[in-house]
Scaffold this motif. Structure first.
Motif, PDB file in Angstrom:
ATOM      1  N   ARG A 187       0.833  -1.223   0.000  1.00  0.00           N
ATOM      2  CA  ARG A 187       0.000   0.000   0.000  1.00  0.00           C
ATOM      3  C   ARG A 187       0.860   1.263   0.000  1.00  0.00           C
ATOM      4  O   ARG A 187       0.593   2.219  -0.745  1.00  0.00           O
ATOM      5  CB  ARG A 187      -0.925   0.002   1.213  1.00  0.00           C
ATOM      6  N   ILE A 188       1.905   1.264   0.812  1.00  0.00           N
ATOM      7  CA  ILE A 188       2.760   2.450   0.909  1.00  0.00           C
ATOM      8  C   ILE A 188       3.458   2.716  -0.419  1.00  0.00           C
ATOM      9  O   ILE A 188       3.532   3.861  -0.890  1.00  0.00           O
ATOM     10  CB  ILE A 188       3.781   2.283   2.052  1.00  0.00           C
ATOM     11  N   ILE A 189       3.972   1.662  -1.056  1.00  0.00           N
ATOM     12  CA  ILE A 189       4.638   1.846  -2.359  1.00  0.00           C
ATOM     13  C   ILE A 189       3.643   2.361  -3.392  1.00  0.00           C
ATOM     14  O   ILE A 189       3.950   3.283  -4.166  1.00  0.00           O
ATOM     15  CB  ILE A 189       5.278   0.521  -2.826  1.00  0.00           C
ATOM     16  N   MET A 190       2.446   1.775  -3.403  1.00  0.00           N
ATOM     17  CA  MET A 190       1.429   2.229  -4.351  1.00  0.00           C
ATOM     18  C   MET A 190       1.100   3.701  -4.130  1.00  0.00           C
ATOM     19  O   MET A 190       0.964   4.480  -5.082  1.00  0.00           O
ATOM     20  CB  MET A 190       0.169   1.382  -4.207  1.00  0.00           C
ATOM     21  N   GLU A 191       0.979   4.083  -2.885  1.00  0.00           N
ATOM     22  CA  GLU A 191       0.625   5.458  -2.552  1.00  0.00           C
ATOM     23  C   GLU A 191       1.737   6.436  -2.916  1.00  0.00           C
ATOM     24  O   GLU A 191       1.491   7.521  -3.429  1.00  0.00           O
ATOM     25  CB  GLU A 191       0.315   5.557  -1.060  1.00  0.00           C
TER      26      GLU A 191
ATOM     27  N   GLY B  21      -9.045  -0.399  -1.158  1.00  0.00           N
ATOM     28  CA  GLY B  21      -8.088   0.682  -1.362  1.00  0.00           C
ATOM     29  C   GLY B  21      -6.849   0.237  -2.115  1.00  0.00           C
ATOM     30  O   GLY B  21      -6.139   1.059  -2.710  1.00  0.00           O
ATOM     31  N   LEU B  22      -6.558  -1.064  -2.091  1.00  0.00           N
ATOM     32  CA  LEU B  22      -5.433  -1.614  -2.851  1.00  0.00           C
ATOM     33  C   LEU B  22      -5.812  -1.920  -4.300  1.00  0.00           C
ATOM     34  O   LEU B  22      -4.970  -2.386  -5.069  1.00  0.00           O
ATOM     35  CB  LEU B  22      -4.932  -2.902  -2.183  1.00  0.00           C
ATOM     36  N   GLY B  23      -7.080  -1.680  -4.627  1.00  0.00           N
ATOM     37  CA  GLY B  23      -7.537  -1.968  -5.977  1.00  0.00           C
ATOM     38  C   GLY B  23      -7.852  -3.426  -6.214  1.00  0.00           C
ATOM     39  O   GLY B  23      -7.926  -3.873  -7.365  1.00  0.00           O
ATOM     40  N   LEU B  24      -8.051  -4.193  -5.126  1.00  0.00           N
ATOM     41  CA  LEU B  24      -8.323  -5.624  -5.244  1.00  0.00           C
ATOM     42  C   LEU B  24      -9.817  -5.897  -5.123  1.00  0.00           C
ATOM     43  O   LEU B  24     -10.523  -5.244  -4.339  1.00  0.00           O
ATOM     44  CB  LEU B  24      -7.593  -6.406  -4.156  1.00  0.00           C
TER      45      LEU B  24
END
Length: 854
Positions: free
Chosen positions: A291-295, A342-345
């Motif tokens: 999540r942090i990397i995606m953000e 929120g992760l798009g899953l």
């Protein structure tokens, strides 16, 4: 009315004279706990208070009267002792370490080690047993070796339960509150002095979390605490008890550990590139890292997952899937529904991360499966446990032979300086030198154990046994007083056990598979062994059963009831409230350590390792670490590793084996004395045990293995994938997706090997293959011959892989590959062809569904 909300709070801290301020600094770094002189220094403050506080120097310093402090300041001997200890600890913290030498100036590695419990010292009771003790020893050796590592766990208000036994021998539990302000803890604050606070969402409720730090030598351990006024009562309970509550409480704790732990590190300015999950409890950390990397980089879930997986390590400690956390779908949806969206899953994609079969809607969500799918390195905790784990989880890698499943083993160890008695440490220094303290893995150094005179080794161990007997008598008197025993019964406690008698120890968690009562299958025969007037034997038991484990509690009750029989009253003792302090007395003082698990249920076990360092001998079923440790002359094996389907028959066979070993080997060897009263045969076994086991079963060796095999390679791969905004990770994810779409085109059309009827040993056998790849370039596949000796069923045993190189395109999309096999051994051989994806920078990569055999 809740008056607690009206209370005006403040903290009272010790006010030490300037000359004694060093004491406080030492007390707040737990490296004092493995420095014998520091322990003696704190004990010197007030021996009775030392005992009452469970050896907690922070609490002692806050309790001592001003007159006592003034007296210490004026005591030249004490001040000299303080200066000596301070110098030793400063030297330790400043010394050059193993990792500095290995890293050769590279400072890029940052490891975070996550565990549900940490057993560092009895004065910090946030552990229950073996998993926590291992985690604590891991941090201590990481400090000794200079590994750039931080620990992450939970700070429990009540920890694990304290145990006492009623008059009938039934275990009772109580939960004293931990006073954080009288423990070696620092609350992490910002520059303005405000406590740092992490926030988590629990089913729409905002939960705030404080971060406490424990300093373990060079290594900080960060512990999370939800017991804050601003949290709802049910959320304040998250960090109340270790392994308490139902599944709802467990998933909340594991969200806190994994997701909250990563957020806490980021708030502290710590961004690990390697995260080590000690069991599956912390597996949610992988999702938070993604999540942090995606953000931060706006890349996709799949791209972020590639980087995170490369930098994650998972250690499993459980040989049965029933012992691993599984959560129902409704709990995942309740607490993580908003999170995974929120992760798009999708719901199915998220739940599939924790399922063997992602498409099975009836399967529960398994934390170990999540960890295995999102970790680049995984291991069991002994060689046997590695084999068991590969069998257990082979469904996650259906196309791989068992020996190729990416789940290896690193055998557990123990922190030598924590568990070694002061007497034995002094003996080692006299005859081995002091280098074993910094490098306990040197086999040549431990061979010097033969230099120790037999009589001196025997006297040293005898002193430790005498201390154990004194300790057991004292604890027994306290136990009898607590349950209201008569003065006569209490007085008898001074007569139990014999400091000169062969002493067997059995102490561990009382789970049924550990078979704590196996020794009592033939009580009459046991009575004859224990009460032999010429060669008596005594047994000391200790251990806790989980509060919900009624079968385990029944085992304890049976042992206590037997110990109350007149014929056993002086020969069997059960010490209640097993903790690290009790464990130290036991492992340092027993002659024999008995271990009777049902094979292969003991993943590793570590208590026997602690005994070996102290000169005790192991007598164990060949399970866990003892499969590797037993050499024939350094202890005893119960059976030969047989496993029978009939459990009652297994118990009968191994119960008889214990009695046979005691009667025919153990007892005679112990009592076979020379004219000087020294049992030279026994001492030869002691020396063999110390020499063979000490360099192998310490956490120095274990943590070095983790660093060399996992941490450093994982850190390097993370850096590779992280460069240029994770561009390689994104490319890798796209490449894998492309191969998944095209892999159905791949087929093996022909495999040939010249002259495979009768082949002379040493022959180089040419192998050719024709493979249709369709739209996949030949550079994107690894073609290998998997060959080896065939067993009686025609399967390849212990095969090895040999690469075949592309030899040109013989038709559109079809390529020839060629290589050679060297026939080094006689016997029936065979080979298979294996085709799998190969990335241009990262090499061969296995993904389920993209592997072909032929």
């Amino acid at each position: 009315m809740d008056f607690t909300k009206l209370i005006h709070r403040f903290t009272v801290v010790p006010c030490l004279p300037k000359e004694l301020e060093t004491l406080q600094r030492i007390a707040y770094n737990l490296c004092w706990s493995w420095e014998p002189e520091a322990i003696e220094l704190f004990k010197r403050l007030d021996p009775e208070l030392w005992k009452e506080t469970r050896h907690n120097p922070v609490e002692i310093l806050g309790t001592l009267q001003q007159a006592t402090l003034d007296g210490l300041k004026a005591d030249e001997g004490f001040m000299s002792h303080l200066a000596e200890v301070d110098a030793k600890i400063r030297d330790y913290l400043c010394a050059k370490t193993w990792y500095e030498t290995v890293a050769a100036g590279d400072t890029s590695l940052r490891v975070a080690y996550f565990s549900m419990e940490f057993g560092l010292h009895e004065s910090l009771p946030v552990y229950s047993g073996g998993l926590g003790i291992l985690a604590g020893d891991h941090l201590k050796s990481a400090s000794d070796l200079g590994i750039p590592l931080v620990g992450v766990g939970l700070l429990y208000r009540q920890g694990y339960f304290r145990q006492y036994l009623n008059i009938e021998g039934w275990q009772q539990e109580y939960y004293p509150e931990n006073d954080f302000y009288n423990l070696p803890l620092h609350l992490e604050r910002d520059a303005a002095g405000t406590p740092l606070t992490v926030e988590l969402d629990y089913a729409g409720r905002r939960v705030r979390v404080h971060i406490w730090r424990v300093q373990v030598g060079r290594v900080p351990l960060y512990l999370l605490d939800t017991n804050l006024e601003e949290n709802a009562p049910e959320d304040r309970e998250i960090t109340t008890r270790l392994y308490g509550g139902d599944q709802d409480m467990r998933i909340r704790q594991e969200i806190l550990l994994g997701i909250g732990g990563i957020r806490a590190l980021h708030l502290l300015g710590i961004t690990p590139n390697v995260c080590h999950m000690n069991e599956g409890h912390a597996a949610f950390l992988a999702l938070e890292r993604i999540r942090i990397i995606m953000e931060e980089t706006k890349i996709s879930f799949t791209g972020a997952r590639e980087a995170v997986r490369a930098g994650n390590i998972f250690t499993t400690h459980t040989p049965v899937e029933a012992g691993i956390d599984h959560f129902p779908t409704e709990l995942l949806e309740k607490y993580l529904g908003r999170y995974y969206r929120g992760l798009g899953l999708s719901r199915e994609e998220f739940l599939g991360l924790g399922r063997h079969n992602p498409r099975n809607p009836h399967e529960t969500f398994c934390m170990a499966v999540l960890a295995l799918k999102l970790a680049g390195h995984a291991n069991g905790v002994s060689q046997l446990h590695g084999e068991v784990s590969r069998k257990m989880w082979k469904g996650l890698w259906p196309e791989l032979p068992e020996e190729h499943i990416p789940l290896t083993s690193i055998t557990n160890g123990v922190h030598l300086r924590t568990w070694l008695s002061g007497d034995m440490a002094g003996l080692f220094v006299r005859y081995l030198g002091s280098r074993w303290r910094e490098d306990s893995t040197d086999h040549a150094l431990w061979r010097r154990i033969t230099r120790i005179p037999d009589a001196e080794l025997w006297r040293t161990h005898k002193r430790c046994r005498e201390r154990l007997v004194d300790f057991a008598r004292l604890r027994l008197k306290e136990q009898l007083t607590q349950v209201g025993a008569s003065a006569k019964e209490i007085a008898v406690a001074d007569e139990v056990l014999d400091p000169d008698c062969l002493t067997i120890g059995f102490a561990r968690r009382f789970a049924t598979y550990k078979r704590g009562t196996l020794l009592f299958r033939d009580v009459e025969r046991l009575a004859r062994i224990l009460n032999d007037t010429a060669r008596p034997v005594q047994i000391i038991f200790a251990g806790k059963a989980h509060p919900a484990d009624h079968q385990g509690k029944e085992l304890i009750r049976q042992i206590v009831q037997i110990s109350h029989q007149q014929r056993f009253r002086h020969r069997i003792v059960f010490i209640e409230d097993y903790d690290m302090a009790v464990a130290r007395h036991l492992v340092q003082g027993v002659d024999v350590w008995l271990n009777t698990p049902r094979r292969p249920m003991e993943a590793s076990g570590t208590s026997g390792m602690k005994v070996a360092f102290n000169g005790g001998l192991n007598m164990s079923v060949l399970d866990g670490w003892w499969v590797e440790g037993y050499k024939g002359n350094n202890g005893w094996a119960i059976g030969r590793g047989e496993v029978y389907e009939d459990m009652e028959y297994q118990n009968e066979v191994e119960g008889r084996a214990i009695y046979d070993l005691l009667e025919n080997e153990v007892v005679p060897l112990f009592y076979d004395r020379g004219a000087d009263g020294i049992p030279r045969g026994w001492i030869a076994a002691m020396k063999a045990s110390i020499q063979t086991l000490s360099p192998v079963f310490g956490t120095d060796r274990m943590v070095q293995e983790y660093a060399s095999r996992f941490y450093i390679p994982a850190g390097s791969q993370w850096q590779q994938l992280e460069r240029d905004g994770f561009s390689l990770a994104v490319d890798l994810a796209r490449w894998k997706e492309g191969l998944q779409r095209l892999w159905h085109q791949v087929r093996i059309d022909e495999v040939s090997a010249e002259g495979t009827d009768d082949v002379a040993v040493g022959t180089i056998l040419p192998v050719r293959a024709r493979i249709f790849l369709g739209e996949i370039p030949p550079a994107d596949v690894a073609v290998e011959a998997y060959f080896g000796v065939l067993d009686s069923r025609g399967a390849i045993v212990g095969g090895e892989l040999v690469p075949l190189e592309a030899n040109g395109e013989y038709a559109p999309g079809a390529y020839e590959f060629a290589g050679t096999i060297e026939c080094r051994f006689c016997g029936r051989h065979g080979f298979l062809l294996r085709v799998m994806p190969k990335h241009r920078e990262l090499g061969a990569l296995y993904e389920p569904g993209t592997l072909l055999w032929g």
